[in-house]
Scaffold this motif. Sequence first.
Motif, PDB file in Angstrom:
ATOM      1  N   SER A  53       0.829  -1.196   0.000  1.00 51.78           N
ATOM      2  CA  SER A  53       0.000   0.000   0.000  1.00 51.78           C
ATOM      3  C   SER A  53       0.871   1.257   0.000  1.00 51.78           C
ATOM      4  O   SER A  53       1.941   1.284   0.618  1.00 51.78           O
ATOM      5  CB  SER A  53      -0.901  -0.001   1.236  1.00 51.78           C
ATOM      6  OG  SER A  53      -1.629   1.203   1.317  1.00 51.78           O
ATOM      7  N   THR A  54       0.391   2.303  -0.669  1.00 51.98           N
ATOM      8  CA  THR A  54       1.112   3.585  -0.658  1.00 51.98           C
ATOM      9  C   THR A  54       0.666   4.459   0.504  1.00 51.98           C
ATOM     10  O   THR A  54       1.197   5.530   0.699  1.00 51.98           O
ATOM     11  CB  THR A  54       0.902   4.353  -1.974  1.00 51.98           C
ATOM     12  OG1 THR A  54      -0.492   4.630  -2.135  1.00 51.98           O
ATOM     13  CG2 THR A  54       1.429   3.571  -3.157  1.00 51.98           C
ATOM     14  N   ASP A  60      -4.219   2.419  -3.486  1.00 50.76           N
ATOM     15  CA  ASP A  60      -3.088   2.473  -4.418  1.00 50.76           C
ATOM     16  C   ASP A  60      -1.989   1.558  -3.891  1.00 50.76           C
ATOM     17  O   ASP A  60      -1.743   1.512  -2.686  1.00 50.76           O
ATOM     18  CB  ASP A  60      -2.519   3.892  -4.513  1.00 50.76           C
ATOM     19  CG  ASP A  60      -3.491   4.892  -5.091  1.00 50.76           C
ATOM     20  OD1 ASP A  60      -4.402   4.469  -5.818  1.00 50.76           O
ATOM     21  OD2 ASP A  60      -3.323   6.091  -4.808  1.00 50.76           O
ATOM     22  N   VAL A  62       2.119  -0.236  -4.735  1.00 49.84           N
ATOM     23  CA  VAL A  62       3.319  -0.511  -5.504  1.00 49.84           C
ATOM     24  C   VAL A  62       3.368  -2.033  -5.586  1.00 49.84           C
ATOM     25  O   VAL A  62       3.452  -2.711  -4.562  1.00 49.84           O
ATOM     26  CB  VAL A  62       4.590   0.036  -4.831  1.00 49.84           C
ATOM     27  CG1 VAL A  62       5.828  -0.396  -5.610  1.00 49.84           C
ATOM     28  CG2 VAL A  62       4.520   1.545  -4.701  1.00 49.84           C
ATOM     29  N   ARG A  63       3.263  -2.551  -6.790  1.00 47.02           N
ATOM     30  CA  ARG A  63       3.256  -4.005  -6.976  1.00 47.02           C
ATOM     31  C   ARG A  63       4.614  -4.444  -7.477  1.00 47.02           C
ATOM     32  O   ARG A  63       5.255  -3.742  -8.261  1.00 47.02           O
ATOM     33  CB  ARG A  63       2.192  -4.406  -7.983  1.00 47.02           C
ATOM     34  CG  ARG A  63       0.796  -4.287  -7.407  1.00 47.02           C
ATOM     35  CD  ARG A  63      -0.198  -5.011  -8.257  1.00 47.02           C
ATOM     36  NE  ARG A  63      -0.307  -6.398  -7.851  1.00 47.02           N
ATOM     37  CZ  ARG A  63      -1.352  -6.890  -7.206  1.00 47.02           C
ATOM     38  NH1 ARG A  63      -2.352  -6.122  -6.877  1.00 47.02           N
ATOM     39  NH2 ARG A  63      -1.399  -8.158  -6.893  1.00 47.02           N
ATOM     40  N   SER A 107       7.758   0.832 -13.299  1.00 48.42           N
ATOM     41  CA  SER A 107       8.377   1.967 -12.634  1.00 48.42           C
ATOM     42  C   SER A 107       9.865   1.688 -12.436  1.00 48.42           C
ATOM     43  O   SER A 107      10.675   2.595 -12.485  1.00 48.42           O
ATOM     44  CB  SER A 107       7.702   2.283 -11.302  1.00 48.42           C
ATOM     45  OG  SER A 107       7.776   1.188 -10.426  1.00 48.42           O
ATOM     46  N   GLU A 136       8.615  -3.743 -10.802  1.00 53.60           N
ATOM     47  CA  GLU A 136       7.745  -2.880 -10.001  1.00 53.60           C
ATOM     48  C   GLU A 136       6.897  -1.996 -10.896  1.00 53.60           C
ATOM     49  O   GLU A 136       7.369  -1.484 -11.911  1.00 53.60           O
ATOM     50  CB  GLU A 136       8.567  -1.987  -9.077  1.00 53.60           C
ATOM     51  CG  GLU A 136       9.032  -2.667  -7.835  1.00 53.60           C
ATOM     52  CD  GLU A 136       9.645  -1.700  -6.831  1.00 53.60           C
ATOM     53  OE1 GLU A 136       9.447  -0.466  -6.947  1.00 53.60           O
ATOM     54  OE2 GLU A 136      10.343  -2.179  -5.925  1.00 53.60           O
ATOM     55  N   TYR A 137       5.658  -1.800 -10.463  1.00 58.81           N
ATOM     56  CA  TYR A 137       4.739  -0.896 -11.149  1.00 58.81           C
ATOM     57  C   TYR A 137       3.686  -0.433 -10.155  1.00 58.81           C
ATOM     58  O   TYR A 137       3.528  -1.003  -9.081  1.00 58.81           O
ATOM     59  CB  TYR A 137       4.098  -1.558 -12.366  1.00 58.81           C
ATOM     60  CG  TYR A 137       3.412  -2.874 -12.081  1.00 58.81           C
ATOM     61  CD1 TYR A 137       2.053  -2.937 -11.831  1.00 58.81           C
ATOM     62  CD2 TYR A 137       4.134  -4.070 -12.048  1.00 58.81           C
ATOM     63  CE1 TYR A 137       1.418  -4.148 -11.572  1.00 58.81           C
ATOM     64  CE2 TYR A 137       3.508  -5.277 -11.788  1.00 58.81           C
ATOM     65  CZ  TYR A 137       2.156  -5.310 -11.553  1.00 58.81           C
ATOM     66  OH  TYR A 137       1.540  -6.503 -11.292  1.00 58.81           O
ATOM     67  N   PHE A 138       2.979   0.626 -10.499  1.00 62.86           N
ATOM     68  CA  PHE A 138       1.942   1.169  -9.632  1.00 62.86           C
ATOM     69  C   PHE A 138       0.592   0.645 -10.086  1.00 62.86           C
ATOM     70  O   PHE A 138       0.336   0.499 -11.286  1.00 62.86           O
ATOM     71  CB  PHE A 138       1.941   2.697  -9.684  1.00 62.86           C
ATOM     72  CG  PHE A 138       3.216   3.293  -9.140  1.00 62.86           C
ATOM     73  CD1 PHE A 138       3.433   3.370  -7.782  1.00 62.86           C
ATOM     74  CD2 PHE A 138       4.197   3.759  -9.997  1.00 62.86           C
ATOM     75  CE1 PHE A 138       4.609   3.896  -7.290  1.00 62.86           C
ATOM     76  CE2 PHE A 138       5.376   4.283  -9.517  1.00 62.86           C
ATOM     77  CZ  PHE A 138       5.578   4.353  -8.154  1.00 62.86           C
ATOM     78  N   GLU A 139      -0.265   0.373  -9.115  1.00 66.61           N
ATOM     79  CA  GLU A 139      -1.612  -0.066  -9.440  1.00 66.61           C
ATOM     80  C   GLU A 139      -2.595   0.658  -8.534  1.00 66.61           C
ATOM     81  O   GLU A 139      -2.369   0.791  -7.339  1.00 66.61           O
ATOM     82  CB  GLU A 139      -1.753  -1.576  -9.258  1.00 66.61           C
ATOM     83  CG  GLU A 139      -3.107  -2.094  -9.678  1.00 66.61           C
ATOM     84  CD  GLU A 139      -3.166  -3.603  -9.683  1.00 66.61           C
ATOM     85  OE1 GLU A 139      -3.728  -4.150 -10.630  1.00 66.61           O
ATOM     86  OE2 GLU A 139      -2.661  -4.224  -8.738  1.00 66.61           O
ATOM     87  N   GLU A 140      -3.669   1.123  -9.131  1.00 62.50           N
ATOM     88  CA  GLU A 140      -4.703   1.832  -8.393  1.00 62.50           C
ATOM     89  C   GLU A 140      -6.026   1.128  -8.649  1.00 62.50           C
ATOM     90  O   GLU A 140      -6.359   0.807  -9.790  1.00 62.50           O
ATOM     91  CB  GLU A 140      -4.782   3.275  -8.885  1.00 62.50           C
ATOM     92  CG  GLU A 140      -5.877   4.083  -8.245  1.00 62.50           C
ATOM     93  CD  GLU A 140      -5.926   5.486  -8.813  1.00 62.50           C
ATOM     94  OE1 GLU A 140      -6.950   5.825  -9.419  1.00 62.50           O
ATOM     95  OE2 GLU A 140      -4.935   6.226  -8.679  1.00 62.50           O
TER      96      GLU A 140
END
Length: 176
Positions: A53-54, A60, A62-63, A107, A136-140
């Motif tokens: 979790s961010t 949101d 960071v996966r 990312s 790594e990538y961001f997911e929302e």
Amino acid sequence: MMLYRVELREAAAKLLSDATDAGPNVFSRRALPLTQDALPAIYLSAPSDTARSTGRNAPDFVRTTQLNVDAMVSAGTPEATQDALDALTEQIELLIMQDVGFQAMLSQVSDITTRQEVDSDNSAYIGKVRVAFSLEYFEEFSPGGMPVTGLDLQMQTQGNRDFAETRDTFPAQNLQ
């Protein structure tokens, strides 16, 4: 809709099948084993995925997806097999790390782990490598429910319940 880790795995498979010594023997949805005459070959999998979790706000994350690239070669002698394995390992690492389109999907690559071995089974020398990339990538996650399409405001003052009133609607293109 496809899971993003599956999209990453398939993008990497396409990239590797187009530009490595394994050629068309790059598989992302097939189980081992292959016969020696089908080598070199590459298998891709995304066996694990972690979401951090961010913060305590919108959902949101960071996966980090682990992309395993397993490759096998055979070249007659232990030395030739090791050379072929080293060459294929380098191709895998350089293609994943230097392809602008693939890197744009991330990312960052936070970790790379490589393990190689050459052994002799049934008098054939087989070289194996696993190159594990931590992608790594961001997911929302979008909140459920109905989208906000407008805003009604009503202001009151002491003694005047109808001091001001306004209504604003949002354009449809902003409601995605």
